[in-house]
Scaffold this active site. Sequence first.
Site, PDB file in Angstrom:
ATOM      1  N   ARG A   4      11.582   5.605  -9.150  1.00 60.85           N
ATOM      2  CA  ARG A   4      11.606   4.120 -10.168  1.00 60.85           C
ATOM      3  C   ARG A   4      11.112   4.357 -11.438  1.00 60.85           C
ATOM      4  NH1 ARG A   4       7.676  -0.151  -7.476  1.00 60.85           N
ATOM      5  NH2 ARG A   4       5.957   1.031  -7.971  1.00 60.85           N
ATOM      6  N   ASP A  50      -2.242  -6.498  -7.746  1.00 61.81           N
ATOM      7  CA  ASP A  50      -1.622  -5.216  -8.022  1.00 61.81           C
ATOM      8  C   ASP A  50      -0.168  -5.159  -8.136  1.00 61.81           C
ATOM      9  OD1 ASP A  50      -1.991  -6.377  -5.251  1.00 61.81           O
ATOM     10  OD2 ASP A  50      -1.005  -4.424  -4.654  1.00 61.81           O
ATOM     11  N   ASP A  61       1.489   5.751   5.976  1.00 61.87           N
ATOM     12  CA  ASP A  61       2.131   7.309   6.267  1.00 61.87           C
ATOM     13  C   ASP A  61       2.749   7.651   4.945  1.00 61.87           C
ATOM     14  OD1 ASP A  61       4.218   5.689   5.755  1.00 61.87           O
ATOM     15  OD2 ASP A  61       5.193   5.857   7.846  1.00 61.87           O
ATOM     16  N   GLY A  62       2.650   6.771   3.935  1.00 62.52           N
ATOM     17  CA  GLY A  62       3.081   7.274   2.587  1.00 62.52           C
ATOM     18  C   GLY A  62       4.593   7.263   2.421  1.00 62.52           C
ATOM     19  N   ARG A 107      -1.215  -2.190 -13.835  1.00 63.86           N
ATOM     20  CA  ARG A 107      -1.255  -3.463 -13.256  1.00 63.86           C
ATOM     21  C   ARG A 107      -2.565  -4.189 -13.579  1.00 63.86           C
ATOM     22  NH1 ARG A 107       1.625  -1.812  -8.243  1.00 63.86           N
ATOM     23  NH2 ARG A 107       2.634   0.141  -8.890  1.00 63.86           N
ATOM     24  N   ASP A 160       7.695  -4.104  -7.769  1.00 63.70           N
ATOM     25  CA  ASP A 160       7.201  -4.258  -6.476  1.00 63.70           C
ATOM     26  C   ASP A 160       8.097  -5.323  -5.575  1.00 63.70           C
ATOM     27  OD1 ASP A 160       5.538  -2.128  -6.638  1.00 63.70           O
ATOM     28  OD2 ASP A 160       3.910  -2.984  -5.853  1.00 63.70           O
ATOM     29  N   ARG A 203       1.523   5.478  -1.499  1.00 68.12           N
ATOM     30  CA  ARG A 203       3.029   6.038  -1.210  1.00 68.12           C
ATOM     31  C   ARG A 203       3.904   6.147  -2.335  1.00 68.12           C
ATOM     32  NH1 ARG A 203       6.955   1.758   1.490  1.00 68.12           N
ATOM     33  NH2 ARG A 203       6.376  -0.199   0.606  1.00 68.12           N
TER      34      ARG A 203
HETATM   35  P1  AMP Z   1       2.598  -3.095  -1.640  1.00 64.42           P
HETATM   36  O1  AMP Z   1       2.579  -4.263  -0.537  1.00 64.42           O
HETATM   37  O2  AMP Z   1       3.904  -2.316  -1.353  1.00 64.42           O
HETATM   38  O3  AMP Z   1       2.676  -3.578  -2.963  1.00 64.42           O
HETATM   39  O4  AMP Z   1       1.387  -2.236  -1.383  1.00 64.42           O
HETATM   40  C1  AMP Z   1       0.024  -2.550  -1.154  1.00 64.42           C
HETATM   41  C2  AMP Z   1      -0.916  -1.451  -0.907  1.00 64.42           C
HETATM   42  O5  AMP Z   1      -0.487  -0.714   0.115  1.00 64.42           O
HETATM   43  C3  AMP Z   1      -0.521  -0.224  -2.024  1.00 64.42           C
HETATM   44  O6  AMP Z   1      -1.966   0.231  -2.464  1.00 64.42           O
HETATM   45  C4  AMP Z   1       0.294   0.660  -1.491  1.00 64.42           C
HETATM   46  O7  AMP Z   1       0.240   1.946  -1.799  1.00 64.42           O
HETATM   47  C5  AMP Z   1      -0.198   0.613   0.031  1.00 64.42           C
HETATM   48  N1  AMP Z   1       0.970   0.962   0.972  1.00 64.42           N
HETATM   49  C6  AMP Z   1       1.922   0.091   1.444  1.00 64.42           C
HETATM   50  N2  AMP Z   1       3.007   0.800   2.258  1.00 64.42           N
HETATM   51  C7  AMP Z   1       2.296   2.045   2.499  1.00 64.42           C
HETATM   52  C8  AMP Z   1       2.516   3.257   3.399  1.00 64.42           C
HETATM   53  N3  AMP Z   1       3.578   3.168   4.158  1.00 64.42           N
HETATM   54  N4  AMP Z   1       1.552   4.132   3.258  1.00 64.42           N
HETATM   55  C9  AMP Z   1       0.629   4.172   2.428  1.00 64.42           C
HETATM   56  N5  AMP Z   1       0.392   3.430   1.645  1.00 64.42           N
HETATM   57  C10 AMP Z   1       1.110   2.265   1.566  1.00 64.42           C
HETATM   58 MG    MG Z   2       2.318  -3.201  -4.853  1.00 61.80          MG
END
Ligand code: AMP
Ligand code: MG
Length: 503
Positions: A173, A249, A122-123, A180, A259, A90
């Site tokens: 951002r 990550d 949903d991105g 990473r 993050d 996203r």
């Molecule tokens: P995060 O927990 O934000 O570090 O995200 C972990 C992974 O989930 C990353 O690959 C993000 O891009 C993916 N991700 C988190 N939220 C969404 C979302 N709403 N739609 C698509 N990918 C997501």
């Molecule tokens: Mg992340």
Amino acid sequence: MLPFGFDNTYVRDLPGCYRPCLPAGAPAPRLLFLNQPLADELGLDLGALSSADAAALFAGNALPEGAEPIAQAYAGHQFGGFSPQLGDGRALLLGEVIDRSGHRRDIAFKGSGRTPFSRGGDGKAAVGPMLREVLIGEAMHALGIPTTRALAVVATGEPVFREQPLPGAVLTRVAASHLRVGTFEYFAARGEREKLHQLAAYALARHDPQRLAAPGRALALLQAVAERQATLVAQWLNVGFIHGVMNTDNMAISGETIDYGPCAFLEAYDPAAVFSSIDHGGRYAYANQPHIARWNLARLAESLLPLMAEADDEPALQRAVAQVTMVIDAFPARCAAALLQGQRAKLGLLAAQAADDEADTTLADDWLALLHTQAVDFTLAWRRLADAAEGDEQPLRALFAAPEALAAWLQRWHARCQRDDAAGGPGAAERAARMRRVSPWIIARNHRVEEALAAASDEDDLGPFQHLLAALRRPYDETPALARYAEPAPAELTACYRTFCGT
Ligand code: AMP
Ligand code: MG
């Protein structure tokens, strides 16, 4: 459209490490936040933009000239388990700019729609969590802690669906880079050695150009990341910050905090504090952060090994393993040294000789043990210790339920301060002033953050967010008008406080 002056090395130098992708755009973008000081740092003349144009720009509706939006590929260990394909699900990197100090910075969207890495997601992102990233990032920056920062937040005008519909948002951002640990893991897991090689060279050129000439580049990179991460985690500990989801990550090669999901600041000191709703085992608890950083470094080391020895060259492989193991094994001491350096400043002690390390570590540990036993507010305790340095112990005592326990420790601490002064140290007033420059009065307290986000998200009222942001940007000034931001949350509230990821 605004001239960002993009110069996109990631796109140019690392084909195959990303997928081009356009932002989805927003039906009715509205600017909620614009970071003027950061825009100035970046040399962006945002004053020339109307609010409508800024909203369109930071929603992804009108791409700035020179932007080459891409979704970056990365993998990651999440809570210890390996996910070979995460990537920007996203987020989109728009491009890179050189800031006024000559540093290369990434400009990226978060919440800008689906990408080839979105999997089932949903991105999208919601207003509350994106404004949260603004608040905590700006707070960290004001505390002098390396961090990515928010340049803008736009409300999209469409709902995102979580447990309930929430107003959608896109965050812009700024980061030293978005490399990473998981970026390296992605190519290592796929056995793409050439890509790994290019990534390592890219990372060094970007973050450690002075190490490019080192004979073992992969080892030099690991060493540099270890040094930065040790300092970073020590800084987190010294302000009571809990990242909450230090998956590989979410650990940046640059050494910036990245993050902001389920992060939070400690209130009453408790090394086992966890706020994240999904961290049942306390993997990412406050005091576990050095161990987790080391664990993550070991994953980086494993990913880099293919660059250090051919897989079938057993002796070379053994040598490489021994080399990376040395770096990883040295990490706890490196982190402890950085922690002690910060604690000495907070205790008002001069940088001491190595012979004093053990005694000073014990002095700091005993202080923290007192705070722990009596559940004293971490931030206020450090701040009131500065008053005690000037001879006013009452405000400090008032924080303790049983202040008698403090007396013996204070005596030891005063004696240690006097020793500094006998050797030309700063004296009481200057010591207190220095302590107040390293121990903040204001941190992003959970109840104040939630209050500001609820007003913004539920009532469309940005007032509380703006007032809190202004306070967080001056964390060391003890301004009576800002006292509500310095007050701890009621203990009952902290006991039930939960934070969430990926929201
Ligand atoms: P995060 O927990 O934000 O570090 O995200 C972990 C992974 O989930 C990353 O690959 C993000 O891009 C993916 N991700 C988190 N939220 C969404 C979302 N709403 N739609 C698509 N990918 C997501
Ligand atoms: Mg992340």
